[in-house]
Design an enzyme around this catalytic site. Structure first.
Site, PDB file in Angstrom:
ATOM      1  N   ASN A 366       0.874  -1.230  -0.311  1.00  0.00           N
ATOM      2  CA  ASN A 366      -0.171  -0.132  -0.421  1.00  0.00           C
ATOM      3  C   ASN A 366       0.797   1.014   0.089  1.00  0.00           C
ATOM      4  OD1 ASN A 366       1.057  -0.609   2.718  1.00  0.00           O
ATOM      5  ND2 ASN A 366      -0.896   1.015   3.124  1.00  0.00           N
ATOM      6  N   CYS A 368       1.976   3.609   2.088  1.00  0.00           N
ATOM      7  CA  CYS A 368       2.810   3.571   3.240  1.00  0.00           C
ATOM      8  C   CYS A 368       4.037   2.182   3.540  1.00  0.00           C
ATOM      9  CB  CYS A 368       1.669   4.195   4.648  1.00  0.00           C
ATOM     10  SG  CYS A 368       1.107   5.577   4.467  1.00  0.00           S
ATOM     11  N   GLU A 370       3.395  -0.562   4.660  1.00  0.00           N
ATOM     12  CA  GLU A 370       3.091  -1.463   5.633  1.00  0.00           C
ATOM     13  C   GLU A 370       1.572  -3.004   5.535  1.00  0.00           C
ATOM     14  OE1 GLU A 370      -0.113   1.296   6.415  1.00  0.00           O
ATOM     15  OE2 GLU A 370       1.511   1.421   5.617  1.00  0.00           O
TER      16      GLU A 370
END
Length: 973
Positions: A366, A368, A370
């Site tokens: 995704n 970001c 994570e």
């Protein structure tokens, strides 16, 4: 009995199983039988009002909203403005936290009953009360889409993280644009890997021509993201673009954003508005995505050994080019140094911890970084507030933590049963593999309150133990759920892979090096949970292919009144606290006195240390504080800021206990070198991380510029260039010193920068041009005074030999070092150093308006004139002077005060600076000058963007930034 439940937005039908094998038996942990959680707290009514800084017009108003008395004003404001549903002013509008919690919790409970999760209705009721209690008391929070959508007429989207897929065909590429658009429209973000698209060095099958390559198609996706953002969203679209290191176009990909950053700087210097959100920033490309390179062990070993590495054709897999691995590694590090992109993802490590390898590789993440799992999938998140489990005795309540994780995992899995998804493919994959992302916030606050330094073996041991306990408990509960409602559909094909990863987690838990009683107890309980997990899972399978990630927790972190987000340390030791009725006060974080008490300090000593921190922002030389305890109070910024490798080591301590990865950017000082960034990336691989991103302070353009006409600026720039050429020619021929007359006009200026006081005397030639300066700073005979004398002589000689003042100004303005901060000069309110102030003052005194304007140096009168008339240029007969601008608590900021603050804080295109002013405004009724407000607004020397919703300076949260004023994030849900 089964019943079909229709879905929307591409969702497939879902079946409800009323006759499950066994339902869960639920025990009370936080609640008391016969007492509803709402009845055990004190409720109060509050007003939430936000105004437009420019006009004073109310932009949001909801009075009489209801919250528990222990919720902060900031938390209640964020929930009211972001999560309450219904048109403001209508009867349908939510006005109480009770309504919000009931809307979400009762939807989860109903779905749990419909799909056979509970043994009896009594168990369902206990689950309802426990979940309500935990949300009410800020023990955990679901991710934002749950609060936006669940229980409303909107599609029941619960996921915040999405991964897409694109193949080597035009149909697939165009579908990529469409699917990203749908996700952006819903306020979420997505990532994907472009490595299946053939390179620009390969031929097209249909025509025999050369392919465009993935980087060219990134342009279209970037433009699409920017357009959708400008069509109504208040933040840029969040997206991640990944390319494998063996793709033939990897060098172009690596250098893409670095070249664009150079273009931004050139355009900025030419006078265009290249600030984030500026009117001209859309002329450059690739600004709406985070870029990451997927490296494998083969490439990293080639870097380590200094050998070549093969780039492979996408169609045949054959090596079509050999490159020097270290040379490419250097290009990656240099690009990250120059513009913070690309980040890095360690492909071999990621797929070594993959629970479902038979169903496909993990190729992307995704935005970001994570969430990492299969293509065309999604993940819903929830985060625990770790500080809620620190007992009065200073221990970590492992039993309450375990029970809380059980409730949360159960609720998160239930949500997949009724959730809607943006595409059919994403919905299908998510329902088959049931990816969850439990995580936590407030780790930094927990460590400090426990008397443990963030960058210490003890701090890392506790963090590792808690992460291990969280994931071990999550998978144990997942195995129990599999015994009730069945394992995830894809489990049968991945039995060996899933069990192998469970054993890897268990083995890593055994390697935690415990240091103190608190982490010994946590690791001991984690060991029990992993043993139970393997035993139950080998019998039942698991309900979820993924259980845990560490997300940024930006907005929901504020909803829980957390001091720190995600895995981050404390940002700083002081923060602003909003007050009921408006205004704020600066307070020392409450974890500081708790930490001091834990370290053995008492009474007056704690008060003295806290008072020192309130005045100075750090602990160095705090009265009574032992130097060996300084490290406990180290923060992300400021004095004794945690070193970059301190962040990397913390990530490495927690990574083995996460299904996914960690959203975190390693912030590095402006002075960091390319080699240091390369080393951070290399150590990330060695330490077993899955992903890593860096940000070097001030590496990206973010300064708003003068809005004069482009032609005027280009002309002045050309004139300056011609002048410089003439001077060079003159110096080359024979430098001639132009001495000052015996008697000359001089100006003596006293100044204060960040509390440091000094004097400057400047002498001019008969024609008014500057010929000498004298700087007095520090005691006579001191090293500082001597250095300033020498510097003054050097500059004076340079001026007399023909070096133009504007050359010195361009070189010495914007230099950053202490002392820095607020000045006593109305024309130069903020200075980044003594040199920055001195040469801005000299520019104002001796350089003509046209030349200064090209450097964006203006007096207070000129800035005010621009805000009033749209032009900095003086108007004939304009003899106005800047009056003192004030703001009063009762009346709020005057338009003039807000305008000056906006101009002097260099805030561009922010339509609501009101929150900044409100945050900086005092609790007392006394008036504050705009200078005092400015100091509070811009006092933090952190290179972060301004919130595009309310104009407040944001702060880092994982790979994103989060606004403390309104809870908005720069791209993460």
């Amino acid at each position: 009995m089964t019943e079909t439940v229709g879905g929307t937005s591409g969702s497939a039908p879902r079946t409800s199983r009323k006759s499950a094998k066994n339902g869960l038996k639920i025990e009370r942990v936080h609640t008391t039988e016969g007492v509803h959680p709402y009845d055990a707290v004190t409720w109060e009514r509050r007003d939430v009002v936000q105004t437009n800084w420019k006009t004073g017009e109310t932009v949001f108003e909801q009075r009489g909203v209801e919250f528990p008395d222990f919720w902060s004003l900031n938390a209640s404001t964020i929930v009211t403005t972001k999560y309450f549903r219904g048109a403001v002013g209508s009867p349908e509008r939510e006005s109480s936290l009770r309504q919000l919690l009931d809307r979400v919790v009762l939807t989860y409970v109903k779905a749990g009953k419909d799909f056979g999760y509970f043994a009896t209705d009594a168990d369902a009721e206990i689950f309802e009360h426990e979940l309500t209690y935990m949300l009410l008391h800020q023990i955990f929070s679901f991710n934002s889409p749950v609060w936006f959508n669940v229980g409303t007429s909107s599609p029941q989207q619960v996921s915040a993280c999405f991964i897409l897929a694109v193949d080597d065909s035009m149909d697939s590429i165009l579908n990529w644009y469409r699917e990203e658009g749908l996700i952006f429209k819903g306020g979420s973000g997505a990532g994907l890997n472009l490595s299946r698209i053939r390179s620009s060095k390969e031929l097209l099958r249909s025509s025999g021509g050369t392919a465009s390559g993935p980087v060219s198609f990134m342009r279209g996706a970037d433009a699409s993201a920017g357009t959708i953002k400008s069509g109504g969203a208040t933040r840029r679209a969040a997206k991640m673009v990944v390319l494998d290191v063996d793709h033939p176009d990897i060098v172009e990909f690596v250098e893409t954003k670095e070249r664009e950053e150079e273009k931004i700087r050139v355009l900025r210097d030419a006078g265009f508005d290249m600030d984030l959100g500026g009117s001209d920033i859309t002329s450059v490309q690739y600004q709406n995505a985070n870029n990451s390179v997927r490296v494998n062990d083969e490439f990293m070993e080639a870097v380590e050994e200094g050998t070549s590495f093969g780039l492979r054709a996408r169609t045949s897999g054959e090596v079509i080019e050999e490159i020097d691995a270290r040379e490419l590694w250097g290009k990656m590090a240099h690009a990250a140094w120059a513009c913070a992109d690309p980040g890095i993802q360690y492909d071999s490590t990621i797929n070594d911890w993959h629970t479902t390898p038979e169903s496909g590789r993990i190729t992307a993440s995704n935005p970001c970084s994570e969430y990492m799992h299969l293509d065309n999938s999604s993940c819903n998140l929830a985060s625990l507030n770790l500080l809620k489990f620190l007992t009065a005795e200073g221990t970590f309540d492992t039993q309450k933590f375990v029970k809380s994780v059980e409730f949360i995992i159960t609720a998160m899995d239930i949500s997949i049963c009724f959730a809607d998804f943006p595409t059919e493919a994403i919905g299908d994959t998510t329902r088959k593999f049931r990816q969850l992302g439990i995580g936590y916030a407030n780790l930094g606050a927990l460590l400090m309150a426990s008397g443990l330094a963030y960058d210490s073996e003890g701090g890392r041991a506790l963090a590792a133990g808690i992460t291990s306990l969280m994931t071990g408990t999550s998978y144990r509960r997942s195995a129990e759920l599999a015994g009730v409602v069945g394992p995830y559909e894809g489990y049968a094909a991945n039995v060996d892979g899933h069990q192998r990863v469970m054993r890897k987690h268990q083995a890593a838990n055994d390697e935690i090096r415990t240091k103190h009683a608190i982490d010994i107890a946590v690791q001991k309980e984690a060991t029990k949970q992993w043993a139970a997990n393997l035993k139950i899972g080998e019998k039942n399978g698991w309900r979820n292919s993924q259980a845990s990630v560490l997300a940024p927790t930006g907005t929901i972190g504020f909803m829980m009144d957390c001091d720190t987000t995600g895995i981050e340390p404390d940002f700083s030791l002081v923060k602003f606290k909003k007050l009921v009725g408006g205004g704020s006060m600066q307070v020392v974080n409450q974890t500081v006195p708790a930490a001091l008490e834990k370290l053995g300090y008492t009474g007056e000593t704690i008060e003295a240390i806290v008072e020192f921190i309130a005045e100075n922002g750090h602990v160095i030389d705090a009265p009574g504080l032992r130097p060996e305890h300084y490290e406990v109070f180290d923060c992300a910024v400021g004095e004794r800021a945690i070193k970059p490798m301190g962040h990397v080591r913390m990530m490495a301590a927690c990574q083995p206990f996460l299904s996914g990865a960690i959203s975190k950017t390693v912030n590095m000082p402006e002075t960091a070198t390319v080699e240091e960034i390369a080393d951070v990336y290399f150590q990330g691989w060695k330490l077993g991380l899955k992903a890593l991103a860096v940000y070097r302070d001030n590496c990206k353009v973010g300064q708003p510029l003068s809005s004069q006409k482009t032609q005027d600026k280009a002309t002045s720039g050309q004139a300056a260039a011609e002048t410089e050429v003439k001077i060079v020619e003159k110096i080359v021929e024979k430098p001639i010193r132009r001495r000052l007359p015996k008697s000359r006009a001089a100006i003596t200026t006293s100044f204060s920068v960040g509390g440091a006081e000094g004097y400057m005397t400047s002498g001019a030639h008969d024609d008014g041009t500057l010929g000498e300066i004298f700087l007095k700073l520090g005691k006579q005979g001191s090293t500082l005074a001597g250095v300033m004398d020498a510097f003054s002589i050097a500059v004076s000689i340079g001026l007399q030999y023909g070096v133009p003042l504007e050359t010195f100004v361009s070189k010495f303005t914007n230099l950053k070092f202490e002392p820095a901060g607020l000045t006593d000069d109305p024309d130069v309110r903020m200075a980044q150093s003594i040199m920055d102030y001195v040469f801005r003052r000299l520019a104002l005194d001796y350089i003509d308006f046209d030349t200064r304007s090209a450097m964006s140096i203006f007096s207070v009168d000129e800035r005010q004139r621009y805000l009033d008339t749209g032009s900095y240029e003086p108007v004939k007969g304009d003899g106005s002077t800047a009056a003192e601008l004030v703001t009063d608590e009762a009346a709020g900021p005057s338009p003039e005060a807000a305008a000056e603050i906006r101009a002097e804080a260099q805030i561009a295109d922010a339509e609501a600076v009101a929150i900044q002013v409100e945050t900086a405004r005092p609790a007392s009724g006394r008036a504050h000058t705009s200078a005092e407000l400015l100091e509070e607004i811009t006092g933090s020397a952190v290179d972060s963007p301004l919130c595009m919703t309310c104009g407040t300076k944001m702060r880092p949260a994982g790979s994103c930034h989060v606004c403390e004023g309104c809870g908005s994030t720069s791209g993460c849900s």
